[in-house]
Design an enzyme around this catalytic site. Sequence first.
Site, PDB file in Angstrom:
ATOM      1  CE  LYS A 172      -2.612   3.069   2.714  1.00 25.69           C
ATOM      2  NZ  LYS A 172      -1.855   4.084   1.932  1.00 25.69           N
ATOM      3  CD  GLU A 385       9.330  13.588  11.230  1.00 25.64           C
ATOM      4  OE1 GLU A 385       8.209  13.106  11.426  1.00 25.64           O
ATOM      5  OE2 GLU A 385      10.240  12.966  10.664  1.00 25.64           O
TER       6      GLU A 385
HETATM    7  O1  TXE Z   1       3.619   9.105   6.977  1.00 20.79           O
HETATM    8  P1  TXE Z   1       2.310   8.407   7.507  1.00 20.79           P
HETATM    9  P2  TXE Z   1       3.679  10.049   5.735  1.00 20.79           P
HETATM   10  C1  TXE Z   1       8.408   9.555   7.945  1.00 20.79           C
HETATM   11  C2  TXE Z   1       8.678  11.020   8.040  1.00 20.79           C
HETATM   12  C3  TXE Z   1       7.295  11.613   8.172  1.00 20.79           C
HETATM   13  C4  TXE Z   1       6.406  10.640   7.503  1.00 20.79           C
HETATM   14  C5  TXE Z   1       5.939  11.183   6.206  1.00 20.79           C
HETATM   15  O2  TXE Z   1       9.470  11.267   9.136  1.00 20.79           O
HETATM   16  O3  TXE Z   1       6.945  11.684   9.523  1.00 20.79           O
HETATM   17  O4  TXE Z   1       7.136   9.418   7.275  1.00 20.79           O
HETATM   18  O5  TXE Z   1       5.253  10.199   5.504  1.00 20.79           O
HETATM   19  C6  TXE Z   1      -0.166   4.668   5.969  1.00 20.79           C
HETATM   20  N1  TXE Z   1      -2.311   1.859   9.679  1.00 20.79           N
HETATM   21  N2  TXE Z   1       9.423   8.915   7.141  1.00 20.79           N
HETATM   22  O6  TXE Z   1       3.068  11.342   6.108  1.00 20.79           O
HETATM   23  O7  TXE Z   1       1.138   9.284   7.638  1.00 20.79           O
HETATM   24  C7  TXE Z   1      -0.290   5.857   5.050  1.00 20.79           C
HETATM   25  O8  TXE Z   1      -1.429   5.717   4.222  1.00 20.79           O
HETATM   26  C8  TXE Z   1      -1.520   1.490   8.650  1.00 20.79           C
HETATM   27  C9  TXE Z   1      10.481   8.203   7.798  1.00 20.79           C
HETATM   28  O9  TXE Z   1       3.122   9.329   4.549  1.00 20.79           O
HETATM   29  O10 TXE Z   1       2.749   7.670   8.680  1.00 20.79           O
HETATM   30  C10 TXE Z   1       1.002   5.760   4.266  1.00 20.79           C
HETATM   31  O11 TXE Z   1       0.903   4.805   3.240  1.00 20.79           O
HETATM   32  N3  TXE Z   1      -1.030   2.349   7.746  1.00 20.79           N
HETATM   33  C11 TXE Z   1      11.144   7.241   6.877  1.00 20.79           C
HETATM   34  C12 TXE Z   1       1.969   5.263   5.328  1.00 20.79           C
HETATM   35  O12 TXE Z   1       1.190   4.696   6.355  1.00 20.79           O
HETATM   36  C13 TXE Z   1      -1.327   3.651   7.904  1.00 20.79           C
HETATM   37  C14 TXE Z   1      11.461   7.822   5.535  1.00 20.79           C
HETATM   38  C15 TXE Z   1       2.811   6.381   5.931  1.00 20.79           C
HETATM   39  O13 TXE Z   1       1.915   7.373   6.331  1.00 20.79           O
HETATM   40  C16 TXE Z   1      -2.133   4.128   8.961  1.00 20.79           C
HETATM   41  C17 TXE Z   1      10.319   8.511   5.000  1.00 20.79           C
HETATM   42  C18 TXE Z   1      -2.634   3.160   9.878  1.00 20.79           C
HETATM   43  N4  TXE Z   1      -3.422   3.498  10.901  1.00 20.79           N
HETATM   44  C19 TXE Z   1       9.353   9.083   5.786  1.00 20.79           C
HETATM   45  N5  TXE Z   1      -2.250   5.491   8.839  1.00 20.79           N
HETATM   46  C20 TXE Z   1      12.410   6.584   7.358  1.00 20.79           C
HETATM   47  N6  TXE Z   1      12.743   6.592   8.627  1.00 20.79           N
HETATM   48  O14 TXE Z   1      13.063   5.979   6.538  1.00 20.79           O
HETATM   49  C21 TXE Z   1      -1.531   5.842   7.752  1.00 20.79           C
HETATM   50  N7  TXE Z   1      -0.979   4.748   7.173  1.00 20.79           N
END
Ligand code: TXE
Length: 482
Positions: A172, A385
């Site tokens: 996903k 962050e």
């Molecule tokens: O994250 P989200 P985002 C982190 C970065 C930032 C974030 C940005 O620090 O905080 O990622 O990406 C799905 N159950 N990193 O905003 O919201 C959502 O649909 C299961 C760190 O997208 O957490 C998406 O596909 N899944 C990283 C994915 O989770 C759920 C490098 C991420 O969404 C969910 C890159 C749920 N309840 C970004 N809710 C590193 N450390 O390498 C949302 N999602």
Amino acid sequence: MKPLLNYIGGSFVPADSDTTLENLNPATNEVMTTIPRSSSTDVNKATVAAINAEGAWKATTLEERILWLDRIADALEAKAEQIAQLETMDTGKPISLSRRVDAARSVSNFRFFANFAREQEPMEFEAHGAINYVHRSPVGCVGLITPWNLPLYLLTWKVAPALLMGNTIVAKPSEMTPMTANLLAETLDELNFPAGVFNLVHGLGPEVGQAIVEHPNIKAISFTGGTATGRIVAATAAPMFKKLSLELGGKNATILLDDAPVDDIVDDLVRASFTNSGQVCLCGSRVLIPHSMYDEVSAKFVEGVERLKIGNPLDDDTQMGAVISLAHLEKVESYIKLGIQEGGILLTGGTKEHASVSGVHPDGAFLRPTVLGGLPHTARTATEEIFGPVVTLHAYKNEDEAIMMANCTDYGLAGSVWTADIQRGRAFAERLETGIVWVNTWLNRDLRTPFGGVKQSGVGREGGTWSMGFFSEMTNVCVKQP
Ligand code: TXE
């Protein structure tokens, strides 16, 4: 653009509910296409397809799977420019970055794991008149959930080793950046990749991501995203004893020691701070500077930031494009306002109304890179962050104080140390509570190394043997010698 569909069991299909979500271009706020608003019903269909494909895929040899990874790498390489264009339209990042980082790394993720697997030696131990060897088998059906900042780069970073180790996949992508994940599915389809081995389900996190994490037949979850979401994923997966890999947020420190060659590294410091508008979990969002050098470094750093060309992300010379969405722009602006409320001094940039970007679409999510000085290292702006183009500068008295400041947040993902003395840099790096430290460089990546964070930056490591280990189960076989 034609509506995107799920890819389940080798077919492109809409969500069972036949409902969709709009996919916007953040640089123009225009609707580009739609994605299925899938639900647990679609996740279940994808998991059934994966389970049905498991036997045949598991029966392939490692060599056959290595050849598949090479074929996929070749096919993606032929589409590199298309990947870059789609990534820039989906994320707002500069096309030069999409080419150099996103498209290139999506290819190298497959190429790397194919070559790395060829080089692996069997793990054997001899003692007490017996030979012990480690037999690796697939975990089974694995769930891959990925974020919007490096869409195909981070998806393929998981898909390649997962396939290599013989697993089937329910993936996903972020609902905000579906287009290159769709291109991956199209590419596999064109290659006649075995149906059901790779399944792609689009939709919202709480509806689709949650369904993947809680599905009893999905045996491992590899998640990259925010810490808050990672906490929810862990709470669901842990009681089910699923294998779990969490790559989460960061608040990384860029640290200059008092012998740092400032003029030689200013551009590196700016790059480490503002690549992808600071929307890389490895970006440095705090710059720690010796008191004695603070005025010189802050002035030169601000000059370097103000040289950045912000503009239409599709222009080749643009160095900073739009952030991922207007909602995220507002979140970032709220932190700029907070920084000022906390006593910060705005050295450059600012909110959209104070520091607008010219020559871009008025409805685009564009922000100027912002630098705040004068904040204590314990300020919320300096410890939470932001994940956008905002950096805080802090002066420190001595190395011990710099270490304390760098280690004071709840995160521990990455950091960089800049010094004329490499031995000093290594000693300093080893005192940082992070998973990765660069000395006199940034985002220099060797894919054989362990990638990941400590504290609230995640659990586990990806890369090389760590990825192969996560995506396989080991059996130790002990054979008494005659
Ligand atoms: O994250 P989200 P985002 C982190 C970065 C930032 C974030 C940005 O620090 O905080 O990622 O990406 C799905 N159950 N990193 O905003 O919201 C959502 O649909 C299961 C760190 O997208 O957490 C998406 O596909 N899944 C990283 C994915 O989770 C759920 C490098 C991420 O969404 C969910 C890159 C749920 N309840 C970004 N809710 C590193 N450390 O390498 C949302 N999602």
